[in-house]
Design a protein around this motif. Structure first.
Motif, PDB file in Angstrom:
ATOM      1  N   ASN A  45      -5.679   8.603   1.054  1.00 40.50           N
ATOM      2  CA  ASN A  45      -5.854   7.171   0.849  1.00 40.50           C
ATOM      3  C   ASN A  45      -6.863   6.868  -0.252  1.00 40.50           C
ATOM      4  O   ASN A  45      -6.679   5.930  -1.030  1.00 40.50           O
ATOM      5  N   LEU A  46      -7.924   7.658  -0.335  1.00 37.50           N
ATOM      6  CA  LEU A  46      -8.891   7.469  -1.412  1.00 37.50           C
ATOM      7  C   LEU A  46      -8.227   7.668  -2.774  1.00 37.50           C
ATOM      8  O   LEU A  46      -8.554   6.976  -3.747  1.00 37.50           O
ATOM      9  N   GLY A  47      -7.285   8.583  -2.843  1.00 35.28           N
ATOM     10  CA  GLY A  47      -6.615   8.844  -4.109  1.00 35.28           C
ATOM     11  C   GLY A  47      -5.600   7.788  -4.499  1.00 35.28           C
ATOM     12  O   GLY A  47      -5.197   7.714  -5.663  1.00 35.28           O
ATOM     13  N   ALA A  48      -5.172   6.969  -3.543  1.00 33.50           N
ATOM     14  CA  ALA A  48      -4.107   5.991  -3.811  1.00 33.50           C
ATOM     15  C   ALA A  48      -4.621   4.564  -3.923  1.00 33.50           C
ATOM     16  O   ALA A  48      -3.822   3.619  -3.885  1.00 33.50           O
ATOM     17  N   VAL A  49      -5.928   4.368  -4.079  1.00 33.49           N
ATOM     18  CA  VAL A  49      -6.495   3.013  -4.086  1.00 33.49           C
ATOM     19  C   VAL A  49      -5.957   2.194  -5.252  1.00 33.49           C
ATOM     20  O   VAL A  49      -5.378   1.114  -5.072  1.00 33.49           O
ATOM     21  N   GLU A  50      -6.169   2.670  -6.489  1.00 31.65           N
ATOM     22  CA  GLU A  50      -5.718   1.889  -7.656  1.00 31.65           C
ATOM     23  C   GLU A  50      -4.207   1.725  -7.664  1.00 31.65           C
ATOM     24  O   GLU A  50      -3.691   0.661  -8.013  1.00 31.65           O
ATOM     25  N   LEU A  51      -3.488   2.769  -7.277  1.00 36.93           N
ATOM     26  CA  LEU A  51      -2.038   2.697  -7.260  1.00 36.93           C
ATOM     27  C   LEU A  51      -1.564   1.611  -6.303  1.00 36.93           C
ATOM     28  O   LEU A  51      -0.654   0.827  -6.621  1.00 36.93           O
ATOM     29  N   THR A  52      -2.166   1.541  -5.130  1.00 35.33           N
ATOM     30  CA  THR A  52      -1.757   0.530  -4.146  1.00 35.33           C
ATOM     31  C   THR A  52      -2.112  -0.873  -4.617  1.00 35.33           C
ATOM     32  O   THR A  52      -1.316  -1.816  -4.446  1.00 35.33           O
ATOM     33  N   VAL A  53      -3.282  -1.024  -5.204  1.00 39.06           N
ATOM     34  CA  VAL A  53      -3.667  -2.336  -5.744  1.00 39.06           C
ATOM     35  C   VAL A  53      -2.686  -2.750  -6.828  1.00 39.06           C
ATOM     36  O   VAL A  53      -2.245  -3.920  -6.883  1.00 39.06           O
ATOM     37  N   ALA A  54      -2.306  -1.832  -7.709  1.00 43.09           N
ATOM     38  CA  ALA A  54      -1.358  -2.153  -8.782  1.00 43.09           C
ATOM     39  C   ALA A  54      -0.006  -2.566  -8.214  1.00 43.09           C
ATOM     40  O   ALA A  54       0.635  -3.507  -8.716  1.00 43.09           O
ATOM     41  N   ILE A  55       0.453  -1.872  -7.173  1.00 41.47           N
ATOM     42  CA  ILE A  55       1.726  -2.240  -6.548  1.00 41.47           C
ATOM     43  C   ILE A  55       1.680  -3.669  -6.048  1.00 41.47           C
ATOM     44  O   ILE A  55       2.631  -4.451  -6.233  1.00 41.47           O
ATOM     45  N   HIS A  56       0.569  -4.048  -5.444  1.00 43.19           N
ATOM     46  CA  HIS A  56       0.474  -5.408  -4.901  1.00 43.19           C
ATOM     47  C   HIS A  56       0.214  -6.451  -5.989  1.00 43.19           C
ATOM     48  O   HIS A  56       0.418  -7.646  -5.742  1.00 43.19           O
ATOM     49  N   ARG A  57      -0.218  -6.045  -7.167  1.00 44.55           N
ATOM     50  CA  ARG A  57      -0.328  -6.973  -8.302  1.00 44.55           C
ATOM     51  C   ARG A  57       1.054  -7.267  -8.888  1.00 44.55           C
ATOM     52  O   ARG A  57       1.303  -8.377  -9.368  1.00 44.55           O
ATOM     53  N   VAL A  58       1.943  -6.300  -8.856  1.00 47.86           N
ATOM     54  CA  VAL A  58       3.232  -6.440  -9.525  1.00 47.86           C
ATOM     55  C   VAL A  58       4.343  -6.872  -8.578  1.00 47.86           C
ATOM     56  O   VAL A  58       5.235  -7.631  -8.952  1.00 47.86           O
ATOM     57  N   PHE A  59       4.284  -6.406  -7.335  1.00 47.76           N
ATOM     58  CA  PHE A  59       5.367  -6.665  -6.392  1.00 47.76           C
ATOM     59  C   PHE A  59       4.892  -7.532  -5.224  1.00 47.76           C
ATOM     60  O   PHE A  59       3.695  -7.707  -5.011  1.00 47.76           O
ATOM     61  N   ASP A  60       5.860  -8.049  -4.481  1.00 41.94           N
ATOM     62  CA  ASP A  60       5.582  -8.825  -3.270  1.00 41.94           C
ATOM     63  C   ASP A  60       6.210  -8.087  -2.096  1.00 41.94           C
ATOM     64  O   ASP A  60       7.419  -8.174  -1.869  1.00 41.94           O
ATOM     65  N   THR A  61       5.393  -7.349  -1.356  1.00 43.34           N
ATOM     66  CA  THR A  61       5.939  -6.498  -0.300  1.00 43.34           C
ATOM     67  C   THR A  61       6.454  -7.276   0.909  1.00 43.34           C
ATOM     68  O   THR A  61       7.014  -6.674   1.831  1.00 43.34           O
ATOM     69  N   ALA A  62       6.285  -8.584   0.905  1.00 43.33           N
ATOM     70  CA  ALA A  62       6.912  -9.379   1.966  1.00 43.33           C
ATOM     71  C   ALA A  62       8.416  -9.461   1.751  1.00 43.33           C
ATOM     72  O   ALA A  62       9.188  -9.580   2.706  1.00 43.33           O
ATOM     73  N   SER A  63       8.841  -9.376   0.502  1.00 43.63           N
ATOM     74  CA  SER A  63      10.279  -9.397   0.185  1.00 43.63           C
ATOM     75  C   SER A  63      10.721  -8.113  -0.508  1.00 43.63           C
ATOM     76  O   SER A  63      11.773  -7.563  -0.193  1.00 43.63           O
ATOM     77  N   ASP A  64       9.928  -7.632  -1.457  1.00 41.49           N
ATOM     78  CA  ASP A  64      10.210  -6.327  -2.043  1.00 41.49           C
ATOM     79  C   ASP A  64       9.977  -5.257  -0.972  1.00 41.49           C
ATOM     80  O   ASP A  64       9.095  -5.385  -0.132  1.00 41.49           O
ATOM     81  N   ARG A  65      10.744  -4.193  -1.009  1.00 46.24           N
ATOM     82  CA  ARG A  65      10.650  -3.174   0.034  1.00 46.24           C
ATOM     83  C   ARG A  65       9.920  -1.946  -0.500  1.00 46.24           C
ATOM     84  O   ARG A  65      10.380  -1.286  -1.433  1.00 46.24           O
ATOM     85  N   LEU A  66       8.765  -1.645   0.099  1.00 39.82           N
ATOM     86  CA  LEU A  66       7.958  -0.483  -0.250  1.00 39.82           C
ATOM     87  C   LEU A  66       8.107   0.553   0.856  1.00 39.82           C
ATOM     88  O   LEU A  66       7.635   0.350   1.979  1.00 39.82           O
ATOM     89  N   VAL A  67       8.761   1.671   0.544  1.00 40.05           N
ATOM     90  CA  VAL A  67       9.016   2.718   1.528  1.00 40.05           C
ATOM     91  C   VAL A  67       8.056   3.873   1.261  1.00 40.05           C
ATOM     92  O   VAL A  67       8.119   4.517   0.211  1.00 40.05           O
ATOM     93  N   PHE A  68       7.173   4.121   2.200  1.00 39.68           N
ATOM     94  CA  PHE A  68       6.230   5.224   2.083  1.00 39.68           C
ATOM     95  C   PHE A  68       6.891   6.527   2.509  1.00 39.68           C
ATOM     96  O   PHE A  68       7.743   6.554   3.391  1.00 39.68           O
ATOM     97  N   ASP A  69       6.476   7.625   1.882  1.00 42.77           N
ATOM     98  CA  ASP A  69       6.894   8.939   2.327  1.00 42.77           C
ATOM     99  C   ASP A  69       5.741   9.562   3.095  1.00 42.77           C
ATOM    100  O   ASP A  69       4.620   9.620   2.596  1.00 42.77           O
ATOM    101  N   VAL A  70       5.981  10.009   4.304  1.00 41.57           N
ATOM    102  CA  VAL A  70       4.967  10.448   5.272  1.00 41.57           C
ATOM    103  C   VAL A  70       4.185   9.245   5.769  1.00 41.57           C
ATOM    104  O   VAL A  70       4.136   8.975   6.954  1.00 41.57           O
ATOM    105  N   GLY A  71       3.598   8.472   4.877  1.00 42.19           N
ATOM    106  CA  GLY A  71       2.946   7.238   5.291  1.00 42.19           C
ATOM    107  C   GLY A  71       1.469   7.345   5.555  1.00 42.19           C
ATOM    108  O   GLY A  71       0.801   6.347   5.825  1.00 42.19           O
ATOM    109  N   HIS A  72       0.906   8.561   5.484  1.00 41.94           N
ATOM    110  CA  HIS A  72      -0.522   8.686   5.765  1.00 41.94           C
ATOM    111  C   HIS A  72      -1.382   8.097   4.663  1.00 41.94           C
ATOM    112  O   HIS A  72      -2.598   8.006   4.822  1.00 41.94           O
TER     113      HIS A  72
END
Length: 619
Positions: A45-72
């Protein structure tokens, strides 16, 4: 604090660009603070901080579908989607799950706990979107480790050929597909991440209509560019050969470039792979230095990185030490693991016998099949694997091992309820499906000493495939060793019989003592082998039982209790009253093992209650 003002992804989008580095810093502090108290997956999770913030800047996960692999690696996503206040309950009974759960939030698109399925799931969602004439983005966020599983390539192969608008984000935090060497690839990476490049490419494609590949001029320029890129940039070839547009590699901690590339991927409206390089454990020196230790960690002191409750000896460590001792005695003994050398206790074996240790990565089906090949070649392979992950090798267990009755030993770790990781990780199926595979011997130690002896039996005495199933953590009050018997009576009792196997025997013995104080004499019988069941011993041992209670932390359909009852009925020795205590058809949630056992009535108190209720109904 900026993080305290974030209640939804809309708040992330509303931030000024200059505020984002501060938000990322606060997110890391937030993660360290809470995971140090509850335990959980930290480094990923520490390694994915900027990536996750960027995803939420560009996409809307309430309608766009974000599928995690493993999910941890979903903790940051959860913190940005209205669940910050729940982090004190992370991975606790009735609390916030450590994995994506649609029941928690509309922002969680799909349950994820196992690896390598995200691309397949995302492609299904993308095709459903197209068939329903909807317009939203679908993303699969997959780590480099999950790419070691064959299912990932099945999904990539289909997705690349589909033409469906789909974005696969490869979070590469350690595995190098192909190293990029030299200054020119670095320069090209920077060039490709600039908006001007994307706009030019988009404009150039538009000149040739909706299907530019039909135009000979475009085909020639595209082929020339691809040839040059494959020469200078070999890492992109694999994905582009599958039909993807490849973007990357991108610095996964550069927010501007991440946002630019993700926006471009969104606009391309075709299968796209965005290759992102991140540092696992980023921002926390202890996790950066030892990301394996902080991948899934128990509560720890954030100032020192030291566990608050150092772990003692466990079934896993005993298994690993015993296997190493067996390997020292016999040069044919080999150890196999699926990216879980530490978790299954095999790290010491790997150091001592590197030539006979095989880590097949996150590929359990391959691990089973390769073990079959080792056995066919005359080796004594032992595949140590978590129960929940063994499910992915079910076909190989039947086709590659059972049909030829090969001598493969399975060390089925984390059997039964495992605790905080929740329903995707409990090992509550193996006792059912292993027992149904012809020729498999399934052993269930209740103590460390029984595990030591059963492993030796499995390797050197029993023919054909053998599985030894044991739980996470340490042994209970029972420390005996009855491994030489298949069925053993530990306690006599004239009023009823309590039957179980593995560490459940601890609760049965405790329940028998409590019942004794109430004038109810309960016998306790232990099964050391649940497949094949010992018809000759079970009948005489349980024939006198007026009431039989069978307790097991597995699902109900096909459970050992049902099979024992069928044997007794066959022999005309069925008990007048049968009580089956198990999970029924209910998936166990997150929580400590004692909490979960109590909730299902599988602890001593629940067993006593079940007995008393049954006796009350008869009166």
């Amino acid at each position: 604090m900026i993080l305290e003002t974030i209640h939804s992804p809309a708040d992330v989008k509303a931030l000024d660009r200059s505020q984002l580095p501060v938000l990322c810093s606060e997110l890391r502090e937030f993660l360290i603070q809470h995971v140090s108290e509850t335990g959980g997956h930290l480094a990923s999770n520490l390694g994915a901080v900027e990536l996750t913030v960027a995803i939420h800047r560009v996409f809307d996960t309430a309608s766009d579908r974000l599928v995690f692999d493993v999910g941890h690696q979903c903790y940051v996503h959860k913190a940005l989607t209205g669940r910050q206040e729940l982090f004190s309950t992370l991975r606790q009974f009735g609390g916030l799950s450590g994995f994506p759960k649609p029941r928690e939030s509309q922002h969680d698109a799909f349950i994820a706990g196992h690896a390598s399925n995200s691309v397949s799931v995302a492609l299904g969602m993308a095709r459903a979107r197209t068939l329903a004439h909807e317009d939203h983005s679908v993303l699969a966020l997959i780590g480099d480790g999950a790419l070691t599983g064959g299912l990932a390539y099945e999904g990539l192969n289909d997705a690349g050929a589909s033409g469906e608008p789909l974005i696969v984000i490869l979070n590469d935090n350690g595995m190098s597909i192909n190293p990029n060497v030299g200054a020119l690839p670095t320069h090209l990476t920077h060039l490709r991440s600039k908006p001007a490049y994307y706009h030019f490419k988009k404009w150039y494609r538009s000149l040739f209509g909706r299907n530019p590949m039909k135009n000979p001029v475009y085909r020639f320029s595209h082929k020339l560019k691809s040839t040059l890129k494959q020469t200078l940039w070999p890492g992109s070839t694999l994905f582009e050969d599958m039909g993807f547009t490849y973007l990357g590699p991108i610095d996964g901690h550069d927010l501007d470039r991440l946002c630019n590339v993700l926006q471009w991927a969104k606009e391309l409206r075709c299968p796209v792979v965005v290759h992102v390089n991140t540092v696992k454990g980023k921002g926390y020196p202890f996790a950066e230095k030892d990301p394996g230790k902080f991948h899934g960690v128990a509560p720890f002191d954030p100032q020192t990185g030291i566990l608050k409750k150092p772990g003692g000896e466990s079934f896993s460590s005993v298994f690993g030490k015993t296997l190493a001792a067996c390997a020292a005695e016999n040069g044919r003994v080999c150890a196999v693991t699926a990216a879980m050398a530490d978790g299954t206790g095999l790290a010491g074996f790997a150091r001592e016998f590197p030539d006979r240790f095989f880590d097949v990565a996150i590929a359990e089906g391959h691990g089973v099949a390769m073990s079959a090949g080792l056995a066919k070649g005359g080796m004594l392979p032992v595949f140590a694997v978590y129960s929940t992950f063994l499910q992915r090798g079910y076909d190989e267990l039947i086709h590659d091992i059972s049909l030829q009755q090969l001598h493969v030993v399975l060390g089925v770790d984390r059997a039964g309820l495992v605790g905080a990781d929740g329903e995707t990780h409990h090992g509550c199926f193996d006792a059912l499906f292993l027992s149904e595979i012809p020729g498999f011997t399934v052993l269930c130690p209740s103590s460390f000493q029984e595990l030591r002896h059963m492993l030796r039996q499995a390797l050197f005495e029993i023919e054909g495939p053998v599985a030894i199933r044991y739980p996470r953590g340490g042994e209970g009050a029972y420390r005996g060793d009855t491994s030489s018997q298949t069925v053993v009576r530990l306690r006599s009792g004239s009023d009823l019989t309590l039957l179980g196997y593995g560490v459940m025997i601890n609760h049965l013995l405790a329940a028998a003592e409590t019942l004794e104080k109430q004038g109810i004499h309960a016998g306790v019988v232990k099964l050391n082998r649940i497949s094949p069941l010992d018809y000759e011993t079970i009948g005489p041992e349980l024939a006198a039982a007026d009431t039989l209670l069978v307790a097991e932390d597995s699902f109900g359909a096909g459970c050992v209790g049902q099979r024992v009852a069928a044997i007794l009925a066959e022999q005309g020795k069925a008990p007048r009253k049968l009580i089956l205590k198990n999970l029924g058809k209910t998936y166990a949630p997150e929580g400590s093992v004692p909490e979960l056992e109590h909730s299902f009535g599988l602890d001593a108190q629940g067993i006593v209650t079940a007995v008393l209720e049954a006796r009350e109904h008869e009166q």
